[in-house]
Design a protein around this motif. Structure first.
Motif, PDB file in Angstrom:
ATOM      1  N   MET A 495       0.748  -1.118   0.116  1.00 26.87           N
ATOM      2  CA  MET A 495       0.056   0.010   0.116  1.00 26.87           C
ATOM      3  C   MET A 495       0.963   1.277  -0.018  1.00 26.87           C
ATOM      4  SD  MET A 495      -2.888  -1.348  -0.344  1.00 26.87           S
ATOM      5  CE  MET A 495      -3.558   0.152  -0.466  1.00 26.87           C
ATOM      6  N   GLU A 496       2.030   1.253   0.746  1.00 29.67           N
ATOM      7  CA  GLU A 496       2.944   2.314   0.682  1.00 29.67           C
ATOM      8  C   GLU A 496       3.386   2.737  -0.667  1.00 29.67           C
ATOM      9  OE1 GLU A 496       4.987   2.676   4.936  1.00 29.67           O
ATOM     10  OE2 GLU A 496       5.747   0.955   3.654  1.00 29.67           O
ATOM     11  N   ASN A 497       3.172   1.947  -1.682  1.00 29.33           N
ATOM     12  CA  ASN A 497       3.844   2.104  -3.029  1.00 29.33           C
ATOM     13  C   ASN A 497       2.562   2.249  -3.981  1.00 29.33           C
ATOM     14  OD1 ASN A 497       6.856   1.505  -3.300  1.00 29.33           O
ATOM     15  ND2 ASN A 497       6.139  -0.088  -1.734  1.00 29.33           N
ATOM     16  N   VAL A 498       1.649   2.705  -3.248  1.00 30.13           N
ATOM     17  CA  VAL A 498       0.330   3.024  -4.413  1.00 30.13           C
ATOM     18  C   VAL A 498       0.183   4.412  -4.440  1.00 30.13           C
ATOM     19  CG1 VAL A 498      -2.271   2.974  -4.757  1.00 30.13           C
ATOM     20  CG2 VAL A 498      -1.179   0.857  -3.546  1.00 30.13           C
ATOM     21  N   ALA A 499       0.288   5.080  -5.621  1.00 29.92           N
ATOM     22  CA  ALA A 499       0.154   6.517  -5.829  1.00 29.92           C
ATOM     23  C   ALA A 499      -0.973   6.973  -5.094  1.00 29.92           C
ATOM     24  CB  ALA A 499      -0.162   6.724  -7.312  1.00 29.92           C
ATOM     25  N   GLY A 500      -0.645   8.142  -4.468  1.00 31.04           N
ATOM     26  CA  GLY A 500      -1.584   8.651  -3.363  1.00 31.04           C
ATOM     27  C   GLY A 500      -1.568   8.239  -1.803  1.00 31.04           C
ATOM     28  N   VAL A 501      -0.763   7.201  -1.697  1.00 33.13           N
ATOM     29  CA  VAL A 501      -0.718   6.999  -0.403  1.00 33.13           C
ATOM     30  C   VAL A 501       0.633   7.842   0.076  1.00 33.13           C
ATOM     31  CG1 VAL A 501      -0.242   5.214   1.351  1.00 33.13           C
ATOM     32  CG2 VAL A 501      -1.601   4.833  -0.465  1.00 33.13           C
ATOM     33  N   VAL A 558      -3.711  -1.186  10.123  1.00 33.80           N
ATOM     34  CA  VAL A 558      -3.004  -0.835   9.404  1.00 33.80           C
ATOM     35  C   VAL A 558      -3.355   0.753   8.816  1.00 33.80           C
ATOM     36  CG1 VAL A 558      -1.475  -1.055   7.106  1.00 33.80           C
ATOM     37  CG2 VAL A 558      -1.994  -2.917   8.726  1.00 33.80           C
ATOM     38  N   ILE A 559      -2.771   1.725   9.194  1.00 34.02           N
ATOM     39  CA  ILE A 559      -3.272   3.108   9.078  1.00 34.02           C
ATOM     40  C   ILE A 559      -2.567   3.735   7.965  1.00 34.02           C
ATOM     41  CG2 ILE A 559      -3.595   5.327  10.000  1.00 34.02           C
ATOM     42  CD1 ILE A 559      -3.422   4.019  12.750  1.00 34.02           C
ATOM     43  N   LEU A 560      -3.487   3.991   6.764  1.00 33.65           N
ATOM     44  CA  LEU A 560      -2.673   4.654   5.594  1.00 33.65           C
ATOM     45  C   LEU A 560      -3.037   6.070   5.614  1.00 33.65           C
ATOM     46  CD1 LEU A 560      -4.015   1.811   3.123  1.00 33.65           C
ATOM     47  CD2 LEU A 560      -1.930   1.984   4.293  1.00 33.65           C
ATOM     48  N   PHE A 561      -2.239   6.862   5.411  1.00 33.83           N
ATOM     49  CA  PHE A 561      -2.444   8.275   5.181  1.00 33.83           C
ATOM     50  C   PHE A 561      -2.365   8.742   3.715  1.00 33.83           C
ATOM     51  CE2 PHE A 561      -0.372   7.611   9.430  1.00 33.83           C
ATOM     52  CZ  PHE A 561      -1.278   8.494  10.212  1.00 33.83           C
ATOM     53  N   LEU A 562      -3.450   9.390   3.258  1.00 29.40           N
ATOM     54  CA  LEU A 562      -3.512   9.770   1.826  1.00 29.40           C
ATOM     55  C   LEU A 562      -3.238  11.107   1.450  1.00 29.40           C
ATOM     56  CD1 LEU A 562      -4.866   6.798   2.086  1.00 29.40           C
ATOM     57  CD2 LEU A 562      -6.649   7.737   0.169  1.00 29.40           C
TER      58      LEU A 562
END
Length: 769
Positions: A495-501, A558-562
């Motif tokens: 997920m860290e390698n997804v554009a926008g994350v 798992v906390i994702l910051f966008l």
């Protein structure tokens, strides 16, 4: 008894007992005025989310342990220099304490430099040492401030609790669903006022500035902006009164439809209060629409009565004839509006469902106030026919020009042009995006204080306020299961390698850093150790108060910051998350979407996407059914519905051009526009169908319809459009968007009814030889 017999019986009963009818209306109005005075603003957080969506089920299940999306972020900043001075820490401590004791704030979830759970850990000769970032004996002198500064750097909270440039510090809190003191639902608007009056105003002075964001504060600012609706309502009444007077040339015929429409608004508010509903910032706009719709039908009534008075009938006779001639088309139009609004109940979002109830109640009562009460009131007047006969002659050239659209050659050109517009509109409407398309709170303008606070926080802190928690459910004590932690770490890496994350954090990522700390910070040891004792050692430094695990170690987010909450960003992240989840879910753990503000937005966007097609099918199904029942003709139904569908498609094209996304606030506009737009076609075709049955050609029938109803249709179209166009000046961005779309739909539906409908009619009804 057939329909005509039933209408005849109703007409006789109503006009033979006019005094009794007025008494009933007066008593009901008195009762509903009292009920309307009891209505309250209601903007509960849960009304804005699709509670039955799978994401929201996850959110509700775990909000006690990990907090919900209804949070408050307060950034306290120093305008000159950094935060390490007595003035700043005095203000920060005051903000923390004040927020802590506000009813409805979850005290266990209040986080700032002064929270005991805000701790630092450092590697020392004997292993690890640590403690609160702000010691219990803290004094804001040079020594104390230097200690706190060192602790902040050791704690690794720069960018999260302290801004990157050391100019601000954050106070965070999660809000409860209910007020613990009263047991009632948390009043978001009242709480927003408390945040403003008890936190911002007392502490924002000197070099200190206070910046507050979160759903509750946003709702409070929206509610403040919604107060301007009263001004727009007054302006609309003034504009409408002027236009109706120019049309009727009579003060009494101006006042009566305005008064009956206001009665409809009062009845609507009273019925809402009686049913236990309140008004939220979005549905507070509906009374304005009810008033406008009421006036449009009132104009049709005074127009019909005026025509009969011109023919030499008394006012009472004219009122009776108009009541009889308009009860079917007017009732069908209003029932179409009502049923169209009721279809919004299919959308599983509380705020839209309440909008549906509010709108359908308001439109339903217009049947009584403007189709029944209005002609009864007018029947007591004595009208002069001379003024109206002049307007009839003056409009004849205009009607002749407009009627030319029902000639075959002109009609062919109009239909070809309409088809081209429809194809283009249909193509571009496919590009309509679902969700918000702009940064900041979409309900408010970019220049608003709330959005300026949002931009300041996102610019000065390393984390985004747009975050999403993916909840991992596993077995008890799984925090020391290397395989579970590695699976979570693999998900986080993807997920860290997804554009926008922008970034991500989880228990495994923190444990890896702690594990390296035991080896003098060597990056080679920033791993998930296969040794269970090493994992337990790292875990001992991560209490459950961090929000990274529950007490049983069976649930971990798992906390994702966008980077933002734009529709395309959310869609991209959700799609990638689902792909990763499908690969990584196993018997030992399950990844569940999703909590946090982005989880709420994703669920809302999906609910809107799922509801879009069914809602349109329900709306048009209701309109088609009621048109067929009213006219008992497939051709008449086609003539009414086709222009409506073309305009709806063009409205979606307009949304793509203006960069307006399909959201909770714009989705109902399409249904509202269709429901109200059908009125024009029904009124025109009600006259045309009679003339066509008498043997007239489509051209002659349309010309007769224009003489009878043309002025009223044009007036209502322009009046409705001008009324909602005042929303362009609103402090609320979503009201501006709604105003743009409703203005377009009111105006273009009227134009389609007077051009496309007769053009279709001249091909659907062949001239009789």
């Amino acid at each position: 008894m057939n329909v005509d017999g039933l209408i005849n019986r109703l007409e006789i009963t109503v006009f033979r007992h006019r005094a009794f009818v007025l008494t009933i209306f007066a008593l009901l109005s008195a009762l509903l005025v009292f009920q309307a005075s009891q209505i309250k603003l209601d903007a509960a957080f849960t009304k804005n989310i699709p509670l039955n969506h799978e994401y929201m089920q996850t959110y509700l299940k775990h909000q006690e342990n990990f907090g919900g999306a209804n949070s408050v972020l307060i950034s306290v900043c120093h305008q000159e220099g950094d935060i390490f001075n007595k003035e700043f820490f005095t203000a920060l401590k005051g903000v923390h304490d004040q927020l802590f004791f506000i009813p409805g704030v979850n005290r266990t979830q209040v986080k700032s430099l002064f929270s005991p759970s805000t701790r630092f850990v450092e590697v020392v000769e004997d292993g690890f040492a640590g403690g609160p970032v702000v010691p219990a004996d803290f004094v804001a002198d040079d020594k104390g401030l230097a200690t706190v500064k060192a602790n902040i750097e050791k704690a690794g909270i720069v960018g999260r609790i302290v801004s990157d440039d050391y100019s601000c510090a954050m106070v965070k809190a999660i809000l409860m669903e209910r007020n613990p003191n009263t047991g009632e639902k948390l009043d978001s608007i009242a709480l927003a006022n408390i945040l403003e009056n008890d936190i911002r105003k007392p502490y924002e002075k000197g070099n200190i500035t206070v910046h507050i964001i979160g759903f509750t504060k946003m709702v409070g600012d929206v509610a403040d902006g919604a107060k301007g609706v009263v001004t727009f309502f007054a302006v609309a009444i003034a504009i409408t009164s002027i236009m109706v007077f120019l049309f009727s040339r009579s003060v009494l015929l101006t006042l009566l439809p305005i008064a009956c429409s206001l009665v409809a608004v009062v009845w609507q508010m009273g019925l809402l209060s009686s049913l236990g509903f309140g008004l939220d910032p979005m549905s507070i706009l509906v009374p304005f629409l009810v008033f406008a719709i009421g006036v449009s039908h009132g104009v049709q009534m005074i127009n019909a009565i005026g025509k009969h008075v011109e023919q030499g009938f008394t006012t009472k006779e004219a009122a009776q004839f108009s009541f009889r001639s308009l009860i079917i088309p007017g009732g069908a139009a209003l029932l179409s509006d009502t049923v169209g609004f009721i279809t919004l109940l299919s959308i599983d979002i509380g705020i839209i469902r309440e909008l549906a109830i509010t709108a359908s109640l308001g439109v339903a009562v217009i049947i009584f106030t403007n189709l029944l009460l209005l002609p009864v009131l007018i029947s007591f007047l004595k009208l002069d026919k001379s003024a109206r006969s002049q307007s009839k002659e003056a409009n004849t050239p205009l009607w002749q020009l407009m009627a030319s659209v029902s000639n075959r050659v002109v009609a062919s050109v109009i239909l070809v042009f309409t088809a081209i517009l429809f194809v283009a509109g249909f193509h571009y409407s496919k590009q309509l995006k679902i969700g918000e398309l702009h940064a900041g709170a979409p309900a408010l303008h970019e220049s608003s204080r709330y959005n300026q606070d949002t931009f300041l926080i996102t610019n000065r802190y390393a984390i985004s306020v747009d975050y999403m928690s993916v909840i991992v459910e596993t077995t008890a004590n799984a925090c020391t299961d290397a395989q579970v932690l590695k699976t979570m770490d693999a998900f986080q890496w993807q997920m860290e390698n997804v554009a926008g994350v922008q970034s991500a954090v989880s228990l495994p990522s923190v444990m890896k850093i702690i594990n390296a700390g035991y080896y003098e910070g060597n990056l080679k040891w920033r791993i998930i150790s296969p040794n269970q004792y090493a994992l337990a050692q790292a875990l001992s430094n991560v209490p459950s108060s961090t929000g990274l695990l529950n007490n049983e170690c069976s649930v971990m987010p798992v906390i994702l910051f966008l980077e933002d909450h734009k529709a395309e960003t959310i869609d991209r992240v959700i799609v990638k998350a689902k792909q990763a989840i499908s690969e990584l879910n196993n018997d030992d753990l399950t990844f569940n979407l999703a909590s946090g503000p982005i989880g709420v937005m994703a669920a809302t966007n999906e609910a809107v996407a799922e509801a879009q097609l069914p809602m349109m099918l329900y709306v048009y199904g209701a309109v088609i059914l009621l048109c067929f029942i009213s006219f008992r003709s497939v051709r008449a139904t086609i003539a009414v519905v086709v222009p409506l569908y073309v305009v709806s498609t063009l409205a979606q094209w307009l949304m793509t051009v203006l960069d307006i996304g399909l959201t909770v606030s714009t989705l109902p506009v399409i249904a509202l526009g269709v429901g109200i737009g059908v009125d024009y076609g029904i009124y025109i075709l009600s006259t045309m169908s009679i003339k066509l049955r008498e043997g007239m050609s489509a051209h002659q029938a349309y010309l007769a319809a224009l003489h009878e109803r043309g002025s009223a249709v044009l007036l209502t179209g322009f009046t409705l459009a001008i009324g909602v166009s005042t929303w362009f000046f609103s402090d609320l961005k979503f009201q501006v968007d709604m105003g743009v779309l409703l203005t377009f739909m009111f105006l273009v539906n009227m134009l389609a009814a007077v051009t496309v409908l007769p053009a279709l009619a001249c091909f659907l009804w062949r001239d009789k030889k």
